[in-house]
Design an enzyme around this catalytic site. Structure first.
Site, mmCIF file in Angstrom:
data_model
loop_
_atom_site.group_PDB
_atom_site.id
_atom_site.type_symbol
_atom_site.label_atom_id
_atom_site.label_comp_id
_atom_site.label_asym_id
_atom_site.label_seq_id
_atom_site.Cartn_x
_atom_site.Cartn_y
_atom_site.Cartn_z
ATOM 1 N N SER A 156 0.803 -1.221 0.000
ATOM 2 C CA SER A 156 0.000 0.000 0.000
ATOM 3 C C SER A 156 0.838 1.275 0.000
ATOM 4 C CB SER A 156 -0.951 0.021 1.201
ATOM 5 O OG SER A 156 -0.270 0.353 2.366
ATOM 6 N N LYS B 174 1.041 4.798 6.706
ATOM 7 C CA LYS B 174 0.434 5.594 5.629
ATOM 8 C C LYS B 174 1.025 7.001 5.630
ATOM 9 C CE LYS B 174 -3.001 2.803 4.206
ATOM 10 N NZ LYS B 174 -2.543 1.666 5.036
#
Lengths: 216, 216
Positions: A131, A168
DNA sequence: TTATAACCCGACTATTTAGTCGGGTCAAGT
DNA sequence: ACTTGACCCGACTAAATAGTCGGGTTATAA
């Protein structure tokens, strides 16, 4: 009539600090008074003691009374030394346009002492998944995370959501959704920031999988 | 009738190795015989000497005759210890789907000794420019480069073109342009591989600018 | 049953090492 | 002129420290 205490380090003190540093780097343990005396090129122990006292008073080194070879260089000392050992450090180059020739220069820089100073609030985390692939974090890479509370938009963060954690990019902007976590892979959606989320720290280094994972 | 020399480390030897390691980590300098004796929980110096001789014979540590606190743990020693100090190492997690809870575990890992072992063929390089931004390498970041000759497609490499150097992703595939260097930023074009190019090494770590550059 | 390796005991010595003592010089500030 | 800080000298002492000596025990392999 107040005397301004000179808190700056003198040339001679710095020389001794460097001698100590160099000795430890070369041999793996600190020098004796005698060895420092020789390296300083003086004939008396007292000269060494004087300088050591000054360095100790300024919290640059620490000694242990009566203990042989017990000098430790404190963080401030390493800061003064500036650029210790281990890996060669090259001057600034450019990645956009091709850069100038790189040459391994005489300047050195310590990764170990930098990391050592972080010790208590830094940890490594092994990543699996893709991701964050566009931020250079690939499956199997290990990231170095520093615990901290404040973040700026664009930081890569370790977030905890309930009992789960994720890495993230943290984004804060003045249009909806204002504050959110952004995966660096178009395959995944962004996550709006909620009360259940807690940011645990910031990614300060990425150790590429294909090299570091083999070291174990 | 040949005696198989046991080259394995015994339990007691390993205990002493760990005592030495721990002492150095805690105090910054190696222990004396006396201190090792105490930590081992024995009453004679000879016991310590015996064990030290074994460790030294196996090239796990090194001593300097007659010199106080002169024990140095050799690379093999660090290997046996396996997972030294400095930063906590967390088990594998996932970055794609949110991961399991991270907890700072009791396992430790040494960045310093890993890097120390590379010393001779690794260097740092400060990046300016934005051509590798999608690989997570931003302006001001510092990359750790390992000198090597062989590369696989996808490696981020330091390439030298004539008198200039650049950091790019190395791609080798079986359709044109076959072998080329790819900037990780759509603003820039890829560079076909030519004879004037030389690949100097592979990027094995990225130190993020916003943290590391302030340390200097 | 004999040898060997790994480990241990307690007392001892020689050397290494930290640190003191009582001075001195020189340059810069007041 | 006088002080103060930074640095130095040479001789000395007490403590820390490495390492020896001459043993012993236990377990395992030959």
């Amino acid at each position: 009539m107040i005397k301004t205490t000179k808190n700056e380090i003198t040339k001679r003190q710095k020389e001794l600090l460097f001698i100590i540093y160099q000795y430890i780097k070369d041999s793996g343990y600190p020098p004796t008074f005698e060895e420092m005396r020789e390296n300083l090129g003086v004939s008396s122990n007292q000269s060494v003691v004087d300088l050591l006292n000054k360095l100790e008073g300024k919290k640059i080194i620490k000694r242990n009374e009566g203990i042989a070879r017990s000098i430790v260089i404190l963080p401030l000392g390493y800061e003064i030394l500036g650029k210790p050992h281990l890996v060669a450090f090259l001057g600034a180059t450019s990645a956009g346009a091709p850069l100038e020739t790189v040459e391994i220069s005489g300047e050195w820089r310590s990764l170990s002492s930098d990391v050592a100073r972080l010790q208590d609030n830094v940890f490594l985390l092994k990543i699996s998944g893709d991701s964050m692939i566009n931020a250079g974090i690939e499956d199997g890479d290990i990231v170095l995370v520093k615990n901290q509370k404040e973040f700026i938009s664009g930081d890569i963060v370790l977030a905890q959501i309930g009992s789960e954690s994720t890495v993230k990019r943290f984004i804060s902007e003045d249009k909806p959704p204002y504050i959110y976590l952004k995966p660096e892979n178009p395959k995944y959606d962004l996550t709006p920031f909620t009360d259940e989320m807690e940011l645990k720290g910031k990614v300060i280094s990425i150790l590429k999988n294909n090299y570091w994972s083999s070291i174990k």
